[in-house]
Design a protein around this motif. Structure first.
Motif, short mmCIF file in Angstrom:
data_model
loop_
_atom_site.label_atom_id
_atom_site.label_comp_id
_atom_site.label_asym_id
_atom_site.label_seq_id
_atom_site.Cartn_x
_atom_site.Cartn_y
_atom_site.Cartn_z
N LYS A 49 46.63 37.89 53.92
CA LYS A 49 47.11 38.14 52.55
C LYS A 49 46.43 39.37 51.94
O LYS A 49 47.06 40.24 51.35
N ALA A 52 47.71 42.50 53.64
CA ALA A 52 49.06 42.87 53.20
C ALA A 52 49.03 43.53 51.82
O ALA A 52 49.77 44.48 51.56
N GLU A 53 48.16 43.04 50.97
CA GLU A 53 48.05 43.64 49.63
C GLU A 53 47.68 45.12 49.71
O GLU A 53 48.07 45.92 48.88
N LYS A 54 46.89 45.46 50.73
CA LYS A 54 46.37 46.83 50.84
C LYS A 54 47.30 47.76 51.63
O LYS A 54 46.95 48.92 51.86
N ILE A 55 48.44 47.26 52.09
CA ILE A 55 49.34 48.11 52.87
C ILE A 55 49.85 49.26 52.01
O ILE A 55 50.40 49.05 50.94
#
Lengths: 121, 121
Positions: A49, A52-55
């Motif tokens: 999670k 994914a936030e840092k993508i």
């Protein structure tokens, strides 16, 4: 891993396969196994999670894919609930700090002895 | 895909390989290709982020891994920047609504004709 036969009567790797597990030992083993597995999966979920936030870039996507692939493979390899290898699995989990001997309280000395020797290797 | 030779002088699949691309056509093609690829990657990034937010169970992790794997594979297959196949790639992208003919304005009729025939198939 192969542990050589031991003249002191300690459980060897080949003997580990022949260990007898009582019903209560099986319950203890199952609980400890599921505890460690659940914790590890929870860690992967939290990390995925955050990842994914840092993508920001496409390459981040494929790094996340690689992380998930490696995690799944590593978890599948490590969490092998066959009684013939379970003491070694517990040895690995204790070494990695995912379980303590306390989680395995109630197992007989034949299993605990194997685990302790594994930890000394 | 194989397009049969055409007595009307239209570009066939085998002839597509021999098309000559001018410098300005190459620039137009590169821009359109990168535009579609960028949009598609952006979609995958948005979807992966939303997916990750909704992860509750371990199985959700492996579904996300599968989605990323399939997306990467599909993108790698589709976005093939060889001039020998590029008109067909553009045909696919227009059919999928990822490009319009306007994005390809400036290509010569030999390429556009091929793309239009692909769209009619």
């Amino acid at each position: 891993m192969v542990v050589s036969p031991n003249p002191n009567g300690e459980t060897t790797h080949s003997e580990m396969r022949d260990l007898k597990w009582s019903a209560s030992e099986k319950a203890i083993a199952r609980k400890a196994f599921d505890l460690a597995l659940g914790r590890e999966l929870e860690e992967v979920m939290i990390k995925a999670k955050k990842w994914a936030e840092k993508i920001r870039h496409p390459s981040d996507l494929w790094e996340l894919e690689r992380y998930l692939y490696e995690s799944r493979k590593q978890i599948n390899q490590k969490y092998d609930y066959r009684y013939s290898v379970l003491p070694m699995v517990f040895g690995v989990l204790i070494r990695q700090g995912r379980l303590t001997e306390r989680d395995l309280r109630g197992l007989r000395e034949d299993k605990l002895g194997y685990i302790r020797r594994y930890l000394k290797l």
